[in-house]
Design an enzyme around this catalytic site. Structure first.
Site, PDB file in Angstrom:
ATOM      1  N   SER A 217       0.797  -1.229   0.000  1.00 37.65           N
ATOM      2  CA  SER A 217       0.000   0.000   0.000  1.00 37.65           C
ATOM      3  C   SER A 217       0.828   1.277   0.000  1.00 37.65           C
ATOM      4  CB  SER A 217      -0.974   0.012   1.184  1.00 37.65           C
ATOM      5  OG  SER A 217      -0.499  -0.741   2.242  1.00 37.65           O
TER       6      SER A 217
ATOM      7  N   THR B 232      -1.194   2.823   4.274  1.00 40.27           N
ATOM      8  CA  THR B 232      -0.591   4.156   4.246  1.00 40.27           C
ATOM      9  C   THR B 232       0.183   4.479   5.517  1.00 40.27           C
ATOM     10  OG1 THR B 232      -2.409   4.944   2.915  1.00 40.27           O
ATOM     11  CG2 THR B 232      -1.225   6.605   4.176  1.00 40.27           C
TER      12      THR B 232
ATOM     13  N   THR C 296       1.640   6.995   0.273  1.00 42.50           N
ATOM     14  CA  THR C 296       0.739   5.868  -0.018  1.00 42.50           C
ATOM     15  C   THR C 296       0.667   5.597  -1.518  1.00 42.50           C
ATOM     16  OG1 THR C 296      -1.501   5.047   0.380  1.00 42.50           O
ATOM     17  CG2 THR C 296      -1.323   7.325  -0.316  1.00 42.50           C
TER      18      THR C 296
ATOM     19  N   ARG D 236      -7.452   8.942  -9.598  1.00 44.11           N
ATOM     20  CA  ARG D 236      -8.018   9.192  -8.259  1.00 44.11           C
ATOM     21  C   ARG D 236      -6.913   9.629  -7.289  1.00 44.11           C
ATOM     22  NH1 ARG D 236      -7.055   7.141  -2.824  1.00 44.11           N
ATOM     23  NH2 ARG D 236      -9.003   7.193  -1.688  1.00 44.11           N
TER      24      ARG D 236
ATOM     25  N   GLY E  50      -6.362  10.523  -3.135  1.00 45.04           N
ATOM     26  CA  GLY E  50      -6.978  10.407  -1.814  1.00 45.04           C
ATOM     27  C   GLY E  50      -6.586  11.556  -0.905  1.00 45.04           C
TER      28      GLY E  50
ATOM     29  N   THR F 112      -5.191   7.487   8.129  1.00 46.20           N
ATOM     30  CA  THR F 112      -5.136   6.333   7.240  1.00 46.20           C
ATOM     31  C   THR F 112      -6.561   5.852   7.048  1.00 46.20           C
ATOM     32  OG1 THR F 112      -4.246   4.095   6.956  1.00 46.20           O
ATOM     33  CG2 THR F 112      -4.741   4.762   9.202  1.00 46.20           C
ATOM     34  N   GLY F 113      -6.783   5.119   5.978  1.00 49.83           N
ATOM     35  CA  GLY F 113      -8.128   4.613   5.735  1.00 49.83           C
ATOM     36  C   GLY F 113      -8.713   5.185   4.464  1.00 49.83           C
TER      37      GLY F 113
ATOM     38  N   GLY G 124      -9.701   7.519   2.079  1.00 54.14           N
ATOM     39  CA  GLY G 124      -9.341   8.931   1.940  1.00 54.14           C
ATOM     40  C   GLY G 124     -10.509   9.857   1.675  1.00 54.14           C
TER      41      GLY G 124
HETATM   42  C1  SD4 Z   1      -6.171   6.856   0.443  1.00 58.19           C
HETATM   43  N1  SD4 Z   1      -5.882   7.176   2.799  1.00 58.19           N
HETATM   44  O1  SD4 Z   1      -5.605   6.976  -0.626  1.00 58.19           O
HETATM   45  C2  SD4 Z   1      -5.356   6.492   1.655  1.00 58.19           C
HETATM   46  C3  SD4 Z   1      -5.316   5.002   1.766  1.00 58.19           C
HETATM   47  C4  SD4 Z   1      -5.030   4.517   3.126  1.00 58.19           C
HETATM   48  O2  SD4 Z   1      -5.033   2.937   4.668  1.00 58.19           O
HETATM   49  O3  SD4 Z   1      -4.733   5.209   4.040  1.00 58.19           O
HETATM   50  N2  SD4 Z   1      -5.178   3.292   3.379  1.00 58.19           N
HETATM   51  O4  SD4 Z   1      -7.383   6.971   0.573  1.00 58.19           O
END
Ligand code: SD4
Length: 328
Positions: free
Chosen positions: A85, A187, A205, A215, A217, A238-239, A241
């Site tokens: 990731s 990330t 990330t 795209r 994030g 994180t997560g 986006g």
């Molecule tokens: C995103 N926040 O591109 C990032 C991905 C991520 O844990 O954090 N994954 O949305």
């Protein structure tokens, strides 16, 4: 300039300066004296980033600069082909392109960012050069690539065999659905405070796996994926986006700390904001925040259980399981 005009200008400027100084004296947050063991400190998203934290600590423990520490720290997962990731080895978008996002911020509030960048293993170092060598904050796509090449970065193929296979099996169904905590080493967002109490942050990330081409994030967006303010502290996310972009999550965490909230509470406020506004979306999406304040206190919080983060402080590098808004 005639003397009357220059007198008026000086008086006005002097008055403004005095007014500004008063304003800041009245409005700056007042922090208790930090614990003497609080610094240096570095915090990063996700348990496997102990290695990244250790690389940052290597810089910090020798009295080094927080900005160098966060750059060195996040370069570890960027170069790791097994980390799917971030950077090299990151899962591609749905067209098979590995496109990377990163941002960095220093103690003076200066920031650099790259996004939708292909073929460069260390986007964080390109982001740093955007900050240091250009008048801009953000470069994207081919412009970011051209800038990186002009700075001597090497053009590389970042799609590993493992990532290519994952993409090929994804294509069979081509279903786009974020999976919560799918890898537990997503990330990396990192914030460090060095022994001179300079705060810096970094975030890098490959973004959501199998995203639409183009795209972007939260991670490269200052205030969304990461934010630091040397008077207050720093935060990173994180997560999914899109949830963080809609709420400028990291900025919110820092602003909560500015109002006096403990980093733990500040992270909780940002998660709860997302949960309240996007309750339905939260059923299927994870977002987690980490935060550290000027006193060296830290915290983390997520929508769902399963998020963890790492903190190196007082010579100890430890994983913390985050509390969450929703129960298991
Ligand atoms: C995103 N926040 O591109 C990032 C991905 C991520 O844990 O954090 N994954 O949305």
């Amino acid at each position: 300039m005639n003397s009357r005009r220059s007198f008026l200008q000086n008086t006005l400027l002097g008055g403004l300066a005095a007014g500004t100084a008063d304003f800041w004296a009245r409005n700056l947050p007042v922090f208790d004296k930090p614990d003497k063991n609080a610094f240096p400190v570095v915090i990063a998203t996700w348990g496997p980033n102990l290695k990244a934290n250790a690389a940052a600590w290597e810089v910090l423990s020798k009295g080094g600069y927080a900005l160098d520490a966060v750059e060195a720290g996040v370069r570890i997962p960027e170069a790791d082909p097994l980390d799917t990731s971030v950077g090299y080895g990151g899962f591609p978008d749905r067209d098979g392109h590995v496109t990377l996002d990163a941002c960095i911020m220093n103690e003076h509030g200066m920031a650099g960012s790259v996004s939708f960048l292909e073929h460069i293993m260390h986007p964080i170092s390109v982001a740093r050069l955007v900050m240091e060598k250009t008048p801009h904050v953000m470069l994207v796509g081919d412009g970011a690539l051209q800038f990186a090449l002009s700075q001597g970065f090497k053009k590389e193929d970042l799609l590993t065999e493992v990532a290519k296979k994952a993409w090929e099996s994804w294509k069979i169904e081509s279903k786009y659905k974020p999976i919560i905590n799918v890898e537990r080493h997503d990330t990396i967002g990192m914030v460090a405070i060095d022994s001179q109490q300079r705060i810096a942050g970094a975030c890098t990330t490959s973004g959501a796996a199998f995203k639409m081409h183009g795209r972007v994030g939260d991670s490269p967006i200052i205030g969304a994926g990461m934010f630091v303010d040397n008077e207050v502290g720093g935060a990173a996310s994180t997560g999914l986006g899109e949830m963080v972009l809609r709420t400028l999550g990291s900025f919110l965490v820092v602003e909560e700390m500015r109002r006096g909230a403990h980093p733990q509470k500040a992270a909780e406020t940002a998660v709860k904001r997302i949960a309240r506004k996007y309750a339905k979306l939260c059923e299927e999406a994870q977002v987690g925040f980490i935060a550290v304040d000027k006193r060296g206190r830290f915290g983390g919080f997520a929508i769902h259980p399963g998020f963890n983060y790492v903190v190196y402080q007082g010579g100890e590098n430890k994983v913390y399981e985050s509390a969450s808004f929703l129960a298991k």
